[in-house]
Scaffold this active site. Sequence first.
Site, PDB file in Angstrom:
ATOM      1  N   HIS A   1       1.812   7.965   7.201  1.00  0.00           N
ATOM      2  CA  HIS A   1       3.049   7.288   7.584  1.00  0.00           C
ATOM      3  C   HIS A   1       4.214   8.276   7.654  1.00  0.00           C
ATOM      4  O   HIS A   1       5.111   8.136   8.470  1.00  0.00           O
ATOM      5  CB  HIS A   1       3.387   6.163   6.600  1.00  0.00           C
ATOM      6  CG  HIS A   1       2.361   5.072   6.598  1.00  0.00           C
ATOM      7  ND1 HIS A   1       1.666   4.721   5.474  1.00  0.00           N
ATOM      8  CD2 HIS A   1       1.888   4.291   7.591  1.00  0.00           C
ATOM      9  CE1 HIS A   1       0.816   3.760   5.777  1.00  0.00           C
ATOM     10  NE2 HIS A   1       0.929   3.479   7.050  1.00  0.00           N
TER      11      HIS A   1
ATOM     12  N   HIS B   1       1.779   6.521   2.771  1.00  0.00           N
ATOM     13  CA  HIS B   1       1.049   7.779   2.587  1.00  0.00           C
ATOM     14  C   HIS B   1       1.487   8.825   3.612  1.00  0.00           C
ATOM     15  O   HIS B   1       2.350   8.580   4.450  1.00  0.00           O
ATOM     16  CB  HIS B   1      -0.464   7.545   2.605  1.00  0.00           C
ATOM     17  CG  HIS B   1      -0.949   6.852   3.837  1.00  0.00           C
ATOM     18  ND1 HIS B   1      -0.914   7.451   5.067  1.00  0.00           N
ATOM     19  CD2 HIS B   1      -1.480   5.618   4.012  1.00  0.00           C
ATOM     20  CE1 HIS B   1      -1.416   6.619   5.952  1.00  0.00           C
ATOM     21  NE2 HIS B   1      -1.744   5.490   5.346  1.00  0.00           N
TER      22      HIS B   1
ATOM     23  N   LYS C   1       0.875  -1.177   0.000  1.00  0.00           N
ATOM     24  CA  LYS C   1       0.000   0.000   0.000  1.00  0.00           C
ATOM     25  C   LYS C   1       0.909   1.223   0.000  1.00  0.00           C
ATOM     26  O   LYS C   1       2.042   1.165   0.466  1.00  0.00           O
ATOM     27  CB  LYS C   1      -0.876   0.013   1.241  1.00  0.00           C
ATOM     28  CG  LYS C   1      -1.902  -1.094   1.240  1.00  0.00           C
ATOM     29  CD  LYS C   1      -2.952  -0.799   2.288  1.00  0.00           C
ATOM     30  CE  LYS C   1      -3.491  -2.060   2.870  1.00  0.00           C
ATOM     31  NZ  LYS C   1      -4.151  -1.875   4.144  1.00  0.00           N
TER      32      LYS C   1
HETATM   33  N1  ARG Z   1       0.618  -0.552   9.491  1.00  0.00           N
HETATM   34  C1  ARG Z   1      -0.378   0.200  10.192  1.00  0.00           C
HETATM   35  C2  ARG Z   1      -1.094   1.129   9.231  1.00  0.00           C
HETATM   36  O1  ARG Z   1      -0.539   1.543   8.265  1.00  0.00           O
HETATM   37  C3  ARG Z   1       0.186   1.004  11.321  1.00  0.00           C
HETATM   38  C4  ARG Z   1       0.796   0.167  12.406  1.00  0.00           C
HETATM   39  C5  ARG Z   1       0.989   0.926  13.655  1.00  0.00           C
HETATM   40  N2  ARG Z   1       1.535   0.124  14.711  1.00  0.00           N
HETATM   41  C6  ARG Z   1       0.873  -0.823  15.366  1.00  0.00           C
HETATM   42  N3  ARG Z   1       1.514  -1.495  16.279  1.00  0.00           N
HETATM   43  N4  ARG Z   1      -0.381  -1.087  15.108  1.00  0.00           N
HETATM   44  O2  ARG Z   1      -2.220   1.490   9.453  1.00  0.00           O
END
Ligand code: ARG
Length: 560
Positions: free
Chosen positions: A131, A128, A125
């Site tokens: 992030h 974005h 993905k």
């Molecule tokens: N990968 C997830 C996302 O993009 C964020 C992860 C954040 N960290 C966690 N431990 N959930 O939405």
Amino acid sequence: MGMRIKNHIVMKVLDYIKEAGCKDVNHKHIYENLRVFPCNESDIKVTLQVSPLSCKFVKPYELRNIKRDSIIQDIFREPKGSNVSFLVEKSQFISSCLQEIQTLSFPTIPKERIVIDFSSPNIAKPFHIGHFRSTIIGNFIANLCCFLGNDVTRLNYLGDWGTQFGLLRIGLKFLEISEEQLKENPVQKLYDAYVKGNALADNSLALYQKAKEEFTSLERGSNPEIMASWAMFKQYTIDDLAKTYKRLNVNFDQYSWESDYAAFKIQHVLSRLIPLASERDNGLQVVVLDNGKEAPILKSDDSTLYLTRDIAAAIDRYEKYNFSAMLYVVDRNQAEHFGSLFKILEKLDYPWAKNLVHVQFGRVRKMSTRKGEVVFLTDILDQAKELMIQRQKQTSTTKDLSFSNSDDLGISALIVHDLKHKRNADFDFKWSEVLKFEGDGGLKLQYTHCRLVSLREKVDLSLPSQCDPSVLTEPEAVALVAQIAAFDDAIIRAYYSLEANVLVHYLFQLSNCTNRCLKVLRVKDEPPDIACQRLLLFHTAELVLKQGMKLLGLKPLDCM
Ligand code: ARG
């Protein structure tokens, strides 16, 4: 940084309050509420914000009775509010500040073990803007925690698991993407495959079913061949991300993956979790939370969810790092997810569940790059760099520009534009605003830093070993000293609120005070004693500015 003075006042206040019979106020409490302000041209004021201090025994106005001495010249209550100000002897203050700040150390903060989960993008993905925010806010918080002597683990938790990954595999097969192609441009290729897989499944229930089955087989870990190819995608993705992180000057101690917590690896956690859950008609296992909300933890085919994997990950991290706090720097949209996560860990009786924090942040509106609305981080960075180059071409007077710093300048502008907002605020993204040179911003900080470096390099003088405050009398100089002395207030306020904007605005002011001084306080061709003392002042300003910029994640440049 006037730490001695600050400490002097803290001790005086503490003694006074203790004498009055109040025991429930400590050094840290007062230290954190003491802020340094330039008062007027000749005075320096240190203000104690009294409200959190109010205790049965001492009323703010009574603090006025503290004895004056060679440092505390006067004490008065602010006309507005209950704050109390201490007027400080100027020359003591100046020499203490310029001398002590050279070490940039903060002895009063208790040290902790802190794990910070940040950046954490998903394979396939787009990386974005959310992030990106997580990356720079998390990096700032990690830098700050480290600077204050905590033991910090920087963790990047990448999303590589879920039904979506069945779709990704279908897309990869359909597009016949070779390993070579994948290796070359993994982020883009995996994204293409992901979009294709989704489009195919939208039109075919059978394909969607197949994707689910693919994922279930991944969850069982029963097919070593699939697992191996999975490991390869991950490696390519990390290699590619590493380039971006390097550009951004961001490091991680540990990469971890959602797939590390696949069903077949977390049976021990599931066996504790399932007794807490109830089964619904569709076969979903849910945990009912105190507020009546249901948090799904297992699907009917026994595959896990994002939440399940986060539960297992938190337990694993506590075992590994024995943290005193773990911060998740993730956008506000996931507040419910983290609320459920923390509650379930509490239900599982983990005492450390109360030390988990969701560090939320707001949304960026109207962001786009030339390539369109789907924003990859590298496109944002490239565009910032390109716009910087255009600017440099327009404004430079020399022909042989190398543009070697254009990327760092663009990134500085992006980072500061982001971090100057309150963490939880939403804001609009406008390129013209980000890259503006006039007014406060990342480019201005770099510019001020470059001026200080160039001044130091140009004059042929060594720094004096002692500060002589009788020479630094101009109002601009006094204002800069007071601003320098306020550094630790800014740091401590940023630390307890986890708000970068506190430091950003502090640095804007520091930069403005510095530029005013650079205008009026000449160093070159001045009598040596004056020149040396001014040099000490500018050198100290440079140290603080450099340190502040580094904490924000900027690379302080020597020329632009
Ligand atoms: N990968 C997830 C996302 O993009 C964020 C992860 C954040 N960290 C966690 N431990 N959930 O939405």
